[in-house]
Design an enzyme around this catalytic site. Structure first.
Site, PDB file in Angstrom:
ATOM      1  CG  PHE A 145       0.676  -2.799   1.163  1.00 61.02           C
ATOM      2  CD1 PHE A 145       0.168  -2.219   0.039  1.00 61.02           C
ATOM      3  CD2 PHE A 145      -0.593  -3.011   2.376  1.00 61.02           C
ATOM      4  CE1 PHE A 145      -1.003  -1.899  -0.163  1.00 61.02           C
ATOM      5  CE2 PHE A 145      -1.454  -2.772   1.903  1.00 61.02           C
ATOM      6  CZ  PHE A 145      -1.872  -1.459   0.897  1.00 61.02           C
ATOM      7  CD  GLN A 156      -5.122  -1.143  10.946  1.00 63.24           C
ATOM      8  OE1 GLN A 156      -5.665  -1.828   9.534  1.00 63.24           O
ATOM      9  NE2 GLN A 156      -3.846  -1.342  10.771  1.00 63.24           N
ATOM     10  CG  HIS A 194      -5.868   3.486   6.502  1.00 64.98           C
ATOM     11  ND1 HIS A 194      -5.649   4.090   6.128  1.00 64.98           N
ATOM     12  CD2 HIS A 194      -6.087   1.951   5.674  1.00 64.98           C
ATOM     13  CE1 HIS A 194      -4.666   3.565   4.760  1.00 64.98           C
ATOM     14  NE2 HIS A 194      -5.385   2.564   4.748  1.00 64.98           N
ATOM     15  CG  LEU A 196      -8.847   2.687   3.141  1.00 61.74           C
ATOM     16  CD1 LEU A 196      -8.592   3.108   4.076  1.00 61.74           C
ATOM     17  CD2 LEU A 196      -9.507   1.629   2.646  1.00 61.74           C
ATOM     18  CD  GLU A 234      -0.713   0.111   3.844  1.00 65.84           C
ATOM     19  OE1 GLU A 234      -1.284  -0.165   4.661  1.00 65.84           O
ATOM     20  OE2 GLU A 234       0.951  -0.383   4.580  1.00 65.84           O
ATOM     21  NE  ARG A 247      -2.904  -0.225   6.302  1.00 63.72           N
ATOM     22  CZ  ARG A 247      -3.921  -1.393   5.993  1.00 63.72           C
ATOM     23  NH1 ARG A 247      -4.869  -1.056   6.611  1.00 63.72           N
ATOM     24  NH2 ARG A 247      -3.796  -1.470   4.908  1.00 63.72           N
ATOM     25  CG  HIS A 269      -9.327   0.520   7.506  1.00 59.85           C
ATOM     26  ND1 HIS A 269     -10.505   0.751   6.746  1.00 59.85           N
ATOM     27  CD2 HIS A 269      -8.223  -0.168   7.331  1.00 59.85           C
ATOM     28  CE1 HIS A 269     -10.121  -0.548   5.817  1.00 59.85           C
ATOM     29  NE2 HIS A 269      -8.160  -0.735   5.767  1.00 59.85           N
ATOM     30  NE  ARG A 291      -6.310  -5.858   9.081  1.00 61.71           N
ATOM     31  CZ  ARG A 291      -6.482  -5.034   8.283  1.00 61.71           C
ATOM     32  NH1 ARG A 291      -5.659  -5.600   6.938  1.00 61.71           N
ATOM     33  NH2 ARG A 291      -7.056  -3.743   7.455  1.00 61.71           N
TER      34      ARG A 291
END
Lengths: 604, 297
Positions: free
Chosen positions: A121, A234, A236, A250, A253, A309, A380, A415
């Site tokens: 990730f 954030q 995304h 969403l 990822e 991100r 997000h 994050r």
């Protein structure tokens, strides 16, 4: 005078998603009597939308992984504004929290030798995310929900808290209403844990559900608690962009983790064009190496699609702004190309990304095993939130705790994907444990009836106004559009000031909001009440964004596009001043402990 | 891969898909009529609304638009809007579905679209029903109880194939559409006697869980009314997660119940061993098989 249903608990947990459930379970384990407030039905939490996985250095797939590397990754991703004690505890305790879920019935995907499988990730050096296809959040929620079902926890479903109650400096409980009948509920509690999630509904393009109206942020702020890092929202990088009605939903990822690549309209894999200095050593410089990384080659470096991100979102925005975007204003995300690499690629994609396959097929008529998706940034997550003690999760108000997205510190300026599911487990548990401990030292709280009456009378005002006044949905919509365009992914001083002026106008309009019908399951009324919280958090975000005159992590200032090292030494903290005004201060970040400093150096 | 040529072909394929998505979504906006159930408790009826609809909208979008424009107090339950939370279950043109996953382009918009609450549950208001019975029913099923850990560090080992078997059941989003169409619940209201398909899927997930150590066949037969299901498969048809509820969850559970509690040889063995089941998961067998071959309606 309003009537109340009253309840008394040692620990009241507000929010029943990942962090709230985990906190309630822990408080119950500690022997405390526990009330759990759930804004929706139990198990409908937004945590179900977390698809990629839960980050924990189990080292099941790559034995070079350990808590030190996870700690260093988290700090690097957060651009060193993190509460380093939280980053340390999180990295150390996440593996136990994940293993505990297995003991409670979670079924994760497996390695060949039968252990919990982990995937790559963004920002994580090694494959670290324990997962179940692309529905890890659902697996976690269901596991916690089912486990909690058998604990002595009093669950209040479809109940919304409108205010905390205090006696002097101490929190004594909360007032809320049940959705189905609109009856008020009075909760007396020795300790309160906020686990209400985020603020995504302050923006128009968001992956968040209606619940994410910053309730906990506003409850804490109004109760006098300090909030920090609220400028860090954030976006995304990959939300759906088409059709319009699904914009913002969403796209995990995990698509990129499994080998998905980003391509612009000209057919260029643009993520190779700009790799930040501090990630250059860890990032592949050619497509072949990137692919090998996603397939588990330990000698390969990660493809640039798996950069953090904030960076990927800005790179996508740049393509779109400069006219190289996809037809509906995003870029292409393609996983179907792996058929040139893998036999049975289509089956592999459906197996690894079942929800994504389903979501695109049904909502956009796109078969992701054959065609690219169109994606673009979506609001997000908020890194900022209630300022807490790293060990206990207690806020600056005695007896008030916060865990999960509503808490701040772990993620700093940005994050990493997968660190939120682990966050809510690690700090949900800690909040529950220390809240129970705190409650054990308190006498029974005294509820001030007058305080409660004032709150409920104010909550009922929208029913008493002229029906020709403002429509709550319209005011909410206008707020979201304004925040999206003026305090969104790219910010400028003049626009933030415009937003602050706009918020004053919206606040006036919100005072004129009226609702029709009665108190039974009346979404218009609920929206009118949630609107107050949205206004509060929007103003907090705008003030914090104005104060940080640099670009870092989730906060990008077009007028200050570079990172300024002097801004790396403090958090921006916001409190309610004695006169009700918002006070913005800069609070220095404590010096890193030498051993942790060394870990960061070693992992540079 | 990702030579410039192949990523160019990705972009081209993307353009084509986007264009097709445009067409299939129907770009032109138009006005559509809806008949939405309004009311609380035992009173109510369909009310007409019209709203303009456009590209790729789903039924939930139309309901939200109606709410914002002309019925601010229209009660509807929803959360993720992506088919993952199972909140927005309703009956659309009489068919039980999730509102967020039903595209208007699939419906005949020349007629008004009817949107009604799930009929098997007590009405709270408008499109919202009281589904709390499902949460209570879950408590009656004995909880997950793992076998002792396999490794000294307190962890377990299982193969992906074992995980796959239960993951089908664990992907249930608890939308309760299966409960809504089950005739035992919908027409015969036997909520106390029969837990229903959702909870049988839950029980199957526990019974087939690679780590679970309990045997719930006794309670399935005696307390959860598995015999009431006469496998009409209505539940399977409406499951938005495409869980093969009847074939993969309920029938295997029924077989286990029969194996454990109706097999005369096993019964004899059990009597001789002092009322213990033999092999596999061990637990004192419950009930004495007094009630014949089930109680299907």
């Amino acid at each position: 005078m309003p009537e109340y249903q009253t309840h008394e608990y040692d620990v009241l947990v507000i929010g029943a998603r990942g962090a709230g459930l985990r906190a309630a379970i822990e408080a119950a384990h500690s022997g405390a009597s526990v009330g759990l407030i759930c804004k929706s039905l139990l198990g409908k939490a937004h945590t179900v939308m977390a698809e990629g996985g839960v980050a924990a250095a189990l080292a099941n797939v790559d034995d070079r992984d350990n808590w030190r590397v996870h700690f260093a990754d988290t700090m690097r991703g957060g651009q060193y504004l993190n509460n380093w004690r939280m980053a340390e505890l999180h990295a150390k305790e996440a593996p136990d929290r994940v293993r505990e879920l297995e003991a409670w019935g979670a079924v994760f995907d497996r390695t060949a030798d039968g252990k919990i499988l982990q995937r790559n990730f963004g920002g994580h050096k090694y494959p670290r995310l324990a997962h179940v296809g692309d529905r890890t959040g659902l697996e976690m929620i269901r596991t916690l929900q089912d486990y909690a079902t058998y604990q002595p926890i009093d669950v209040h479903m479809e109940c919304t808290i409108v205010s905390l109650l205090k006696e002097g400096n101490r929190v004594t409980g909360a007032v809320g209403y049940d959705r189905d009948r609109g009856r008020f509920k009075l909760f007396a509690a020795k300790a309160v844990v906020l686990a209400t999630g985020g603020i995504g509904r302050a923006f128009s393009v968001t992956s968040n559900s209606w619940e994410y109206t910053g309730d906990g942020h506003a409850l804490a702020y109004n109760a006098g608690a300090a909030l920090q890092d609220m400028e860090f929202v954030q976006f995304h990088p990959t939300g759906m962009v088409w059709p319009p009605s699904v914009r913002g939903i969403l796209v995990t990822e995990g698509v990129r983790g499994e080998g998905g690549i980003l391509v612009n309209r000209e057919g260029r894999r643009f993520m190779f064009d700009d790799i930040p200095e501090n990630y250059r050593n860890q990032t592949a410089d050619n497509a072949e190496e990137g692919w090998r990384y996603t397939q588990g080659d330990k000698n390969a470096r990660r493809p640039p699609e798996l950069l953090t991100r904030d960076h990927v979102a800005r790179a996508i925005m740049k393509e779109v702004r400069e006219g190289r975007g996809s037809p509906h204003g995003g870029v292409f995300l393609d996983i179907s190309w792996i058929k040139s690499k893998l036999p049975n690629a289509e089956e592999h994609i459906r197996k690894k990304l079942p929800s994504m396959y389903h979501q695109f097929k049904q909502l956009a008529d796109i078969d992701i095993t054959k065609e690219p998706m169109e994606v673009g940034p979506t609001t997000h997550y908020v890194m900022g939130g209630v300022r807490v003690d790293g060990d206990t999760q207690m806020s600056t108000v005695p007896g008030l705790f916060a865990a999960g997205e509503v808490g701040a510190g772990l993620h700093g300026a940005n994050r990493l994907g997968g660190n939120s599911l682990s966050d809510l487990l690690v700090f949900g548990k800690r909040a529950g444990q220390y809240a129970a401990e705190f409650a054990g030292r308190q006498s029974s709280p005294r509820i001030d009836q007058q305080q409660a009456d004032a709150i409920t009378n104010a909550a009922l005002e929208p029913f008493n106004r002229d029906t020709a006044a403002e429509n709550p949905y319209q005011v909410e919509h206008d707020l979201q559009s304004m925040m999206q365009s003026l305090v969104g992914i790219v910010r400028r001083e003049a626009e933030i000031r415009e937003a602050l002026d706009g918020l004053k106008v919206l606040r006036d309009r919100a005072r004129k909001v009226s609702v029709t019908g009665n108190r039974e399951y009346n979404p218009g009324w609920h929206t009118a009440l949630d609107l107050q919280n949205l206004l509060t958090v929007s103003e907090i975000v705008a003030h914090a964004a104005l104060e940080r005159k640099e670009s870092r992590g989730g906060h990008f200032r077009d007028d200050y596009p570079e990172k300024d090292p002097s801004y790396g030494k403090f958090n921006i903290v916001i409190r309610k001043g004695p006169g009700g005004d918002m006070q913005v201060t800069r609070e220095p970040i404590p010096d890193l402990r030498p051993d942790l400093k060394q870990i960061i150096e070693e992992n540079k | 891969m990702a030579s410039e040529t192949s990523s160019r072909s990705i972009a081209e394929s993307g353009e084509r898909a986007a264009a097709r998505s445009d067409t299939s979504a129907g770009t032109a906006s138009r006005t559509a009529s809806f008949q939405v159930w309004r009311g609380a408790g035992n009173t109510g009826g369909l009310q007409s609304y019209s709203t303009s609809v456009s590209e790729g909208m789903v039924v939930l979008d139309a309901i939200h638009q109606i709410q914002a424009e002309s019925a601010t107090d229209l009660a509807v339950r929803w959360n993720c809007k992506a088919g993952k939370c199972g909140s927005c279950s309703a009956e659309i043109n009489g068919v039980p579905r999730l509102m967020c996953m039903t595209r208007l382009s699939e419906l005949d918009l020349s007629e008004p679209v009817t949107v009604e609450p799930m009929r098997a549950f007590p009405l709270v208001r408008d499109l919202v029903t009281d589904v709390s019975s499902n949460f209570r029913a879950k408590k009656r099923i004995r909880k997950f109880t793992p076998r002792p850990p396999d490794a000294p560090d307190g962890t377990w080992r299982m193969q992906q194939s074992d995980a796959d078997r239960v993951q089908e059941f664990r992907k249930c989003i608890e939308c309760f559409l299966c409960q809504n169409v089950c005739h035992v619940l919908r027409d015969h209201h036997l909520h106390e006697q029969f837990v229903g398909p959702r909870l049988l899927v839950h029980a199957a997930q526990l019974e087939m869980h690679p780590l679970d150590s309990l045997d719930r066949t006794g309670e399935l037969k005696e307390n959860h009314g598995i015999g009431y299901c006469n496998i009409t498969k209505c539940c399977t048809k409406v499951c938005p997660e495409h869980i093969t509820i009847t074939d993969n969850a309920i029938i295997p559970l029924k077989e286990r119940v029969v194996d454990k509690h109706y097999d005369p040889l096993r019964k004899l063995v059990r009597l001789m061993r002092g009322n213990k089941t033999g092999g596999g998961k061990r637990e004192a067998a419950r009930g004495n098989d007094a009630r014949g071959g089930g109680n299907a309606l």
